[in-house]
Design a protein around this motif. Sequence first.
Motif, PDB file in Angstrom:
ATOM      1  N   LEU A 259     -25.430  60.111  46.648  1.00  0.00           N
ATOM      2  CA  LEU A 259     -25.270  58.919  45.824  1.00  0.00           C
ATOM      3  C   LEU A 259     -26.237  59.006  44.645  1.00  0.00           C
ATOM      4  CD1 LEU A 259     -24.413  56.003  45.096  1.00  0.00           C
ATOM      5  CD2 LEU A 259     -26.073  55.192  46.797  1.00  0.00           C
ATOM      6  N   TYR A 293     -20.853  59.933  45.359  1.00  0.00           N
ATOM      7  CA  TYR A 293     -20.696  58.594  44.817  1.00  0.00           C
ATOM      8  C   TYR A 293     -21.613  58.478  43.598  1.00  0.00           C
ATOM      9  CZ  TYR A 293     -18.868  57.787  49.546  1.00  0.00           C
ATOM     10  OH  TYR A 293     -18.158  57.870  50.726  1.00  0.00           O
ATOM     11  N   TYR A 297     -24.307  50.895  42.596  1.00  0.00           N
ATOM     12  CA  TYR A 297     -24.027  50.487  43.972  1.00  0.00           C
ATOM     13  C   TYR A 297     -25.027  49.447  44.474  1.00  0.00           C
ATOM     14  CZ  TYR A 297     -20.443  54.065  44.450  1.00  0.00           C
ATOM     15  OH  TYR A 297     -19.303  54.807  44.301  1.00  0.00           O
ATOM     16  N   PHE A 330     -15.878  47.809  45.988  1.00  0.00           N
ATOM     17  CA  PHE A 330     -15.891  49.188  46.451  1.00  0.00           C
ATOM     18  C   PHE A 330     -14.631  49.440  47.269  1.00  0.00           C
ATOM     19  CE2 PHE A 330     -17.124  52.218  49.917  1.00  0.00           C
ATOM     20  CZ  PHE A 330     -17.059  53.357  49.127  1.00  0.00           C
ATOM     21  N   GLN A 332     -12.371  52.683  49.018  1.00  0.00           N
ATOM     22  CA  GLN A 332     -12.250  54.107  49.360  1.00  0.00           C
ATOM     23  C   GLN A 332     -11.008  54.286  50.202  1.00  0.00           C
ATOM     24  OE1 GLN A 332     -15.737  56.571  50.544  1.00  0.00           O
ATOM     25  NE2 GLN A 332     -14.613  56.923  52.444  1.00  0.00           N
TER      26      GLN A 332
END
Length: 333
Positions: A259, A293, A297, A330, A332
Amino acid sequence: MKKLINNPENVVEEMIDGYVKAHPSYVRRLAENDRSLVSSMETKVDKVGILIGGGSGHEPAFMGYVGAGMADGVAVGNIFASPPPAPILEVTKAINKGAGVLYLYGNYAGDVMNFGMAADLAEMEEIQVEMVLASDDVASAPKEEKDRRRGIAGEFFVYKTAGAAADFGYKLEEVARVARQTNENTRSMGVGLSPCSLPQTGEPSFELGENEMEVGLGHHGEPGIRKAQIESADKVADELLANIFGDMTLNKGDDVAVLVNGLGSTPRMELYIMFRRVEQVLKEKGINIYRSYVGDYITSLEMGGCSITLTKLDDELKKMIDHPVDCPMFVQK
Protein backbone atom coordinates in the motif's frame (compact mmCIF):
# COMPACT_ATOMS: atom_id res chain seq x y z
CA MET A 1 -5.51 27.50 5.23
CA LYS A 2 -8.77 27.70 3.29
CA LYS A 3 -11.59 25.21 3.91
CA LEU A 4 -15.10 24.67 2.52
CA ILE A 5 -16.94 24.50 5.84
CA ASN A 6 -19.73 26.24 7.72
CA ASN A 7 -19.44 26.47 11.51
CA PRO A 8 -16.10 24.82 12.45
CA GLU A 9 -17.77 23.24 15.47
CA ASN A 10 -20.22 21.32 13.26
CA VAL A 11 -17.88 19.83 10.67
CA VAL A 12 -18.10 16.21 11.91
CA GLU A 13 -21.91 16.18 12.18
CA GLU A 14 -22.32 17.82 8.78
CA MET A 15 -19.81 15.42 7.20
CA ILE A 16 -21.66 12.39 8.60
CA ASP A 17 -24.99 13.84 7.48
CA GLY A 18 -23.71 14.34 3.96
CA TYR A 19 -22.07 10.93 3.89
CA VAL A 20 -25.21 9.05 4.93
CA LYS A 21 -27.32 10.99 2.43
CA ALA A 22 -24.81 10.31 -0.35
CA HIS A 23 -24.62 6.55 0.32
CA PRO A 24 -28.01 5.41 1.71
CA SER A 25 -27.75 1.96 0.09
CA TYR A 26 -24.51 1.34 2.02
CA VAL A 27 -24.84 2.99 5.44
CA ARG A 28 -27.43 4.27 7.86
CA ARG A 29 -27.18 6.29 11.05
CA LEU A 30 -28.51 4.83 14.27
CA ALA A 31 -31.24 6.84 15.96
CA GLU A 32 -29.65 6.10 19.33
CA ASN A 33 -26.41 8.00 18.54
CA ASP A 34 -25.52 10.38 15.70
CA ARG A 35 -21.92 9.11 15.66
CA SER A 36 -22.95 5.47 15.10
CA LEU A 37 -23.16 4.20 11.52
CA VAL A 38 -23.95 0.66 10.41
CA SER A 39 -24.28 -1.16 7.11
CA SER A 40 -27.61 -0.82 5.29
CA MET A 41 -27.13 -4.36 4.01
CA GLU A 42 -28.64 -7.16 6.06
CA THR A 43 -25.97 -9.49 7.44
CA LYS A 44 -26.58 -13.15 8.10
CA VAL A 45 -27.25 -14.60 11.53
CA ASP A 46 -24.19 -15.99 13.34
CA LYS A 47 -21.74 -13.82 11.40
CA VAL A 48 -19.09 -12.09 13.52
CA GLY A 49 -19.66 -8.33 13.54
CA ILE A 50 -16.72 -6.14 12.53
CA LEU A 51 -16.63 -2.73 14.24
CA ILE A 52 -14.03 -0.13 13.29
CA GLY A 53 -13.60 3.45 14.35
CA GLY A 54 -11.44 6.37 15.29
CA GLY A 55 -11.18 10.08 14.82
CA SER A 56 -12.52 12.03 11.88
CA GLY A 57 -10.13 13.61 9.40
CA HIS A 58 -8.74 10.32 8.08
CA GLU A 59 -11.32 9.85 5.33
CA PRO A 60 -12.00 7.52 3.58
CA ALA A 61 -11.19 5.88 6.92
CA PHE A 62 -13.15 4.97 8.80
CA MET A 63 -16.66 5.42 7.44
CA GLY A 64 -15.67 4.49 3.92
CA TYR A 65 -14.92 0.89 4.88
CA VAL A 66 -18.39 -0.06 6.07
CA GLY A 67 -19.87 -2.41 3.50
CA ALA A 68 -19.87 -5.92 2.11
CA GLY A 69 -16.65 -7.77 2.85
CA MET A 70 -15.26 -5.32 5.39
CA ALA A 71 -16.80 -3.58 8.41
CA ASP A 72 -20.40 -3.84 9.61
CA GLY A 73 -20.32 -0.60 11.57
CA VAL A 74 -18.23 2.38 12.57
CA ALA A 75 -18.07 4.71 15.55
CA VAL A 76 -17.00 8.24 14.56
CA GLY A 77 -14.93 10.49 16.81
CA ASN A 78 -14.08 14.17 16.65
CA ILE A 79 -11.19 15.20 14.43
CA PHE A 80 -8.12 13.12 15.36
CA ALA A 81 -9.88 11.98 18.55
CA SER A 82 -11.32 8.66 19.66
CA PRO A 83 -15.08 8.13 19.66
CA PRO A 84 -16.45 7.90 23.21
CA PRO A 85 -17.84 4.58 24.50
CA ALA A 86 -21.52 5.42 23.80
CA PRO A 87 -21.46 5.31 19.97
CA ILE A 88 -19.19 2.26 20.06
CA LEU A 89 -21.69 0.44 22.29
CA GLU A 90 -24.65 1.36 20.08
CA VAL A 91 -22.89 0.01 16.97
CA THR A 92 -21.96 -3.13 18.89
CA LYS A 93 -25.58 -3.83 19.80
CA ALA A 94 -26.78 -3.13 16.26
CA ILE A 95 -24.29 -5.41 14.46
CA ASN A 96 -24.27 -8.30 16.92
CA LYS A 97 -25.79 -11.31 15.17
CA GLY A 98 -25.19 -13.82 17.93
CA ALA A 99 -21.53 -14.56 17.12
CA GLY A 100 -19.90 -11.66 18.91
CA VAL A 101 -18.23 -8.47 17.70
CA LEU A 102 -14.60 -7.71 16.88
CA TYR A 103 -13.28 -4.18 17.59
CA LEU A 104 -10.48 -3.00 15.26
CA TYR A 105 -8.72 0.29 16.02
CA GLY A 106 -5.34 1.97 16.20
CA ASN A 107 -3.03 1.83 19.19
CA TYR A 108 -3.72 5.26 20.66
CA ALA A 109 -4.39 5.99 24.33
CA GLY A 110 -7.88 7.43 23.80
CA ASP A 111 -8.98 4.57 21.55
CA VAL A 112 -7.60 1.95 23.91
CA MET A 113 -9.50 3.49 26.84
CA ASN A 114 -12.83 4.12 25.07
CA PHE A 115 -13.04 0.88 23.11
CA GLY A 116 -12.08 -0.98 26.29
CA MET A 117 -14.87 0.71 28.22
CA ALA A 118 -17.35 -0.06 25.45
CA ALA A 119 -16.29 -3.72 25.47
CA ASP A 120 -16.95 -3.89 29.21
CA LEU A 121 -20.41 -2.38 28.71
CA ALA A 122 -21.15 -4.77 25.85
CA GLU A 123 -20.20 -7.78 27.92
CA MET A 124 -22.59 -6.58 30.63
CA GLU A 125 -25.27 -6.96 27.93
CA GLU A 126 -23.96 -10.46 27.19
CA ILE A 127 -22.30 -9.56 23.89
CA GLN A 128 -18.93 -11.22 23.46
CA VAL A 129 -16.26 -8.80 22.27
CA GLU A 130 -12.69 -9.29 21.05
CA MET A 131 -10.28 -6.42 20.32
CA VAL A 132 -7.30 -6.12 17.98
CA LEU A 133 -5.08 -3.04 17.95
CA ALA A 134 -3.21 -1.99 14.82
CA SER A 135 0.43 -1.12 15.54
CA ASP A 136 2.22 -1.08 12.19
CA ASP A 137 4.23 2.17 12.38
CA VAL A 138 7.90 1.21 12.71
CA ALA A 139 8.93 4.82 13.39
CA SER A 140 6.84 5.19 16.54
CA ALA A 141 8.76 2.81 18.83
CA PRO A 142 11.73 0.42 18.60
CA LYS A 143 11.20 -3.24 17.75
CA GLU A 144 11.63 -4.35 21.35
CA GLU A 145 8.74 -2.04 22.33
CA LYS A 146 6.32 -3.02 19.56
CA ASP A 147 3.34 -2.79 21.91
CA ARG A 148 3.86 1.00 22.02
CA ARG A 149 3.63 1.46 18.26
CA ARG A 150 0.76 3.42 16.75
CA GLY A 151 -1.45 2.21 13.95
CA ILE A 152 -1.29 4.03 10.63
CA ALA A 153 -2.14 2.94 7.07
CA GLY A 154 -1.55 -0.75 7.80
CA GLU A 155 -4.89 -0.73 9.61
CA PHE A 156 -6.47 -1.02 6.15
CA PHE A 157 -5.11 -4.57 5.71
CA VAL A 158 -6.35 -5.53 9.18
CA TYR A 159 -9.87 -4.42 8.20
CA LYS A 160 -9.59 -6.24 4.88
CA THR A 161 -8.56 -9.62 6.25
CA ALA A 162 -10.82 -9.55 9.32
CA GLY A 163 -13.82 -8.60 7.20
CA ALA A 164 -13.12 -11.51 4.87
CA ALA A 165 -12.67 -13.98 7.72
CA ALA A 166 -16.03 -12.92 9.17
CA ASP A 167 -17.65 -13.39 5.76
CA PHE A 168 -16.14 -16.87 5.49
CA GLY A 169 -17.92 -17.83 8.71
CA TYR A 170 -14.90 -17.92 11.03
CA LYS A 171 -15.74 -17.85 14.74
CA LEU A 172 -14.92 -14.71 16.76
CA GLU A 173 -11.64 -16.06 18.15
CA GLU A 174 -10.53 -17.07 14.65
CA VAL A 175 -11.44 -13.74 13.09
CA ALA A 176 -9.42 -12.05 15.84
CA ARG A 177 -6.51 -14.42 15.16
CA VAL A 178 -6.52 -13.47 11.47
CA ALA A 179 -6.57 -9.77 12.36
CA ARG A 180 -3.68 -10.18 14.83
CA GLN A 181 -1.68 -12.20 12.32
CA THR A 182 -2.19 -9.48 9.72
CA ASN A 183 -1.03 -6.82 12.16
CA GLU A 184 1.98 -8.96 13.12
CA ASN A 185 2.88 -9.30 9.42
CA THR A 186 2.45 -5.59 8.61
CA ARG A 187 4.91 -2.71 8.74
CA SER A 188 4.47 0.90 7.66
CA MET A 189 6.42 4.13 7.62
CA GLY A 190 5.49 7.58 6.40
CA VAL A 191 6.96 10.90 5.35
CA GLY A 192 5.37 14.32 5.81
CA LEU A 193 5.86 17.17 3.35
CA SER A 194 3.36 19.71 4.66
CA PRO A 195 1.04 20.04 7.66
CA CYS A 196 -2.73 20.00 7.82
CA SER A 197 -4.88 22.41 9.79
CA LEU A 198 -7.80 21.68 12.10
CA PRO A 199 -11.04 23.45 11.13
CA GLN A 200 -11.41 24.88 14.64
CA THR A 201 -8.01 26.58 14.61
CA GLY A 202 -6.99 27.11 11.00
CA GLU A 203 -3.41 26.79 12.18
CA PRO A 204 -0.79 24.34 10.84
CA SER A 205 -0.62 21.12 12.86
CA PHE A 206 3.19 21.23 12.87
CA GLU A 207 6.01 23.29 11.41
CA LEU A 208 8.20 22.37 8.44
CA GLY A 209 10.59 24.57 6.53
CA GLU A 210 9.97 25.31 2.87
CA ASN A 211 12.32 22.55 1.73
CA GLU A 212 11.98 20.21 4.72
CA MET A 213 10.35 16.82 5.18
CA GLU A 214 9.54 14.84 8.33
CA VAL A 215 10.66 11.21 8.04
CA GLY A 216 8.55 8.84 10.13
CA LEU A 217 5.76 11.30 10.82
CA GLY A 218 2.51 10.03 12.37
CA HIS A 219 -1.00 10.43 11.00
CA HIS A 220 -1.85 13.20 13.47
CA GLY A 221 1.38 15.07 12.83
CA GLU A 222 3.33 13.28 15.56
CA PRO A 223 7.09 13.86 15.16
CA GLY A 224 9.04 11.32 13.16
CA ILE A 225 12.61 10.14 13.52
CA ARG A 226 14.22 13.12 11.79
CA LYS A 227 13.67 16.31 9.84
CA ALA A 228 15.68 16.61 6.64
CA GLN A 229 15.96 18.51 3.39
CA ILE A 230 13.50 17.09 0.91
CA GLU A 231 15.02 14.47 -1.39
CA SER A 232 14.01 12.64 -4.55
CA ALA A 233 11.10 10.20 -4.48
CA ASP A 234 13.48 7.26 -4.99
CA LYS A 235 15.65 8.26 -2.03
CA VAL A 236 12.62 8.78 0.21
CA ALA A 237 11.14 5.42 -0.79
CA ASP A 238 14.52 3.73 -0.20
CA GLU A 239 14.74 5.15 3.32
CA LEU A 240 11.19 4.16 4.26
CA LEU A 241 11.70 0.66 2.85
CA ALA A 242 15.05 0.26 4.59
CA ASN A 243 13.38 0.90 7.95
CA ILE A 244 10.57 -1.53 7.10
CA PHE A 245 12.98 -4.26 5.92
CA GLY A 246 15.04 -3.79 9.06
CA ASP A 247 12.01 -4.52 11.19
CA MET A 248 10.43 -7.55 9.49
CA THR A 249 11.64 -10.83 8.04
CA LEU A 250 11.17 -10.98 4.28
CA ASN A 251 12.96 -13.55 2.16
CA LYS A 252 13.35 -14.11 -1.54
CA GLY A 253 10.17 -15.67 -2.91
CA ASP A 254 7.88 -14.20 -0.23
CA ASP A 255 4.58 -12.60 -1.27
CA VAL A 256 3.47 -9.21 0.01
CA ALA A 257 0.57 -6.81 -0.29
CA VAL A 258 1.77 -3.24 -0.87
CA LEU A 259 0.00 0.00 0.00
CA VAL A 260 1.33 3.42 -1.00
CA ASN A 261 -1.03 5.67 0.92
CA GLY A 262 -1.53 9.39 0.41
CA LEU A 263 -2.00 11.60 3.45
CA GLY A 264 -4.60 13.89 1.87
CA SER A 265 -3.07 16.33 -0.60
CA THR A 266 -0.41 14.32 -2.41
CA PRO A 267 -1.25 13.89 -6.12
CA ARG A 268 -1.67 10.38 -7.50
CA MET A 269 1.21 11.19 -9.86
CA GLU A 270 3.60 11.33 -6.91
CA LEU A 271 2.14 8.24 -5.26
CA TYR A 272 2.68 6.21 -8.43
CA ILE A 273 6.25 7.50 -8.69
CA MET A 274 6.77 6.21 -5.14
CA PHE A 275 5.15 2.88 -6.00
CA ARG A 276 7.42 2.58 -9.05
CA ARG A 277 10.44 2.62 -6.75
CA VAL A 278 8.85 0.23 -4.25
CA GLU A 279 8.25 -2.27 -7.05
CA GLN A 280 11.85 -1.92 -8.24
CA VAL A 281 13.31 -2.54 -4.78
CA LEU A 282 11.06 -5.53 -4.07
CA LYS A 283 11.87 -7.03 -7.46
CA GLU A 284 15.60 -6.67 -6.79
CA LYS A 285 15.12 -8.56 -3.53
CA GLY A 286 13.06 -11.30 -5.20
CA ILE A 287 9.93 -10.41 -3.20
CA ASN A 288 6.66 -10.82 -5.10
CA ILE A 289 3.92 -8.18 -5.05
CA TYR A 290 0.73 -10.22 -4.70
CA ARG A 291 -1.62 -7.21 -4.64
CA SER A 292 -0.96 -3.49 -4.76
CA TYR A 293 -2.98 -0.49 -3.59
CA VAL A 294 -2.14 3.14 -4.41
CA GLY A 295 -4.18 6.14 -3.32
CA ASP A 296 -5.74 7.85 -0.32
CA TYR A 297 -6.79 5.07 2.08
CA ILE A 298 -6.14 6.58 5.53
CA THR A 299 -5.44 10.31 5.33
CA SER A 300 -4.79 13.25 7.64
CA LEU A 301 -7.05 16.01 6.35
CA GLU A 302 -4.96 17.91 3.75
CA MET A 303 -1.53 16.80 4.98
CA GLY A 304 1.13 16.38 2.31
CA GLY A 305 3.16 13.18 2.10
CA CYS A 306 2.60 9.46 2.03
CA SER A 307 3.34 6.17 3.73
CA ILE A 308 4.46 2.78 2.51
CA THR A 309 2.99 -0.43 3.95
CA LEU A 310 4.09 -4.02 3.38
CA THR A 311 2.10 -7.03 4.61
CA LYS A 312 3.70 -10.45 4.36
CA LEU A 313 1.15 -12.97 3.08
CA ASP A 314 0.69 -16.68 3.65
CA ASP A 315 -1.93 -18.78 1.86
CA GLU A 316 -4.65 -17.92 4.38
CA LEU A 317 -4.02 -14.18 4.23
CA LYS A 318 -3.96 -14.29 0.41
CA LYS A 319 -7.46 -15.75 0.53
CA MET A 320 -8.55 -12.88 2.78
CA ILE A 321 -6.87 -10.22 0.65
CA ASP A 322 -8.55 -11.61 -2.50
CA HIS A 323 -12.08 -11.56 -1.03
CA PRO A 324 -14.43 -9.14 -2.85
CA VAL A 325 -15.40 -5.89 -1.14
CA ASP A 326 -18.15 -3.37 -1.87
CA CYS A 327 -17.92 -0.22 0.24
CA PRO A 328 -18.70 3.41 -0.65
CA MET A 329 -15.02 4.34 -0.86
CA PHE A 330 -13.39 1.02 -1.67
CA VAL A 331 -14.46 -1.68 -4.11
CA GLN A 332 -12.54 -4.85 -4.95
CA LYS A 333 -13.95 -7.45 -7.31
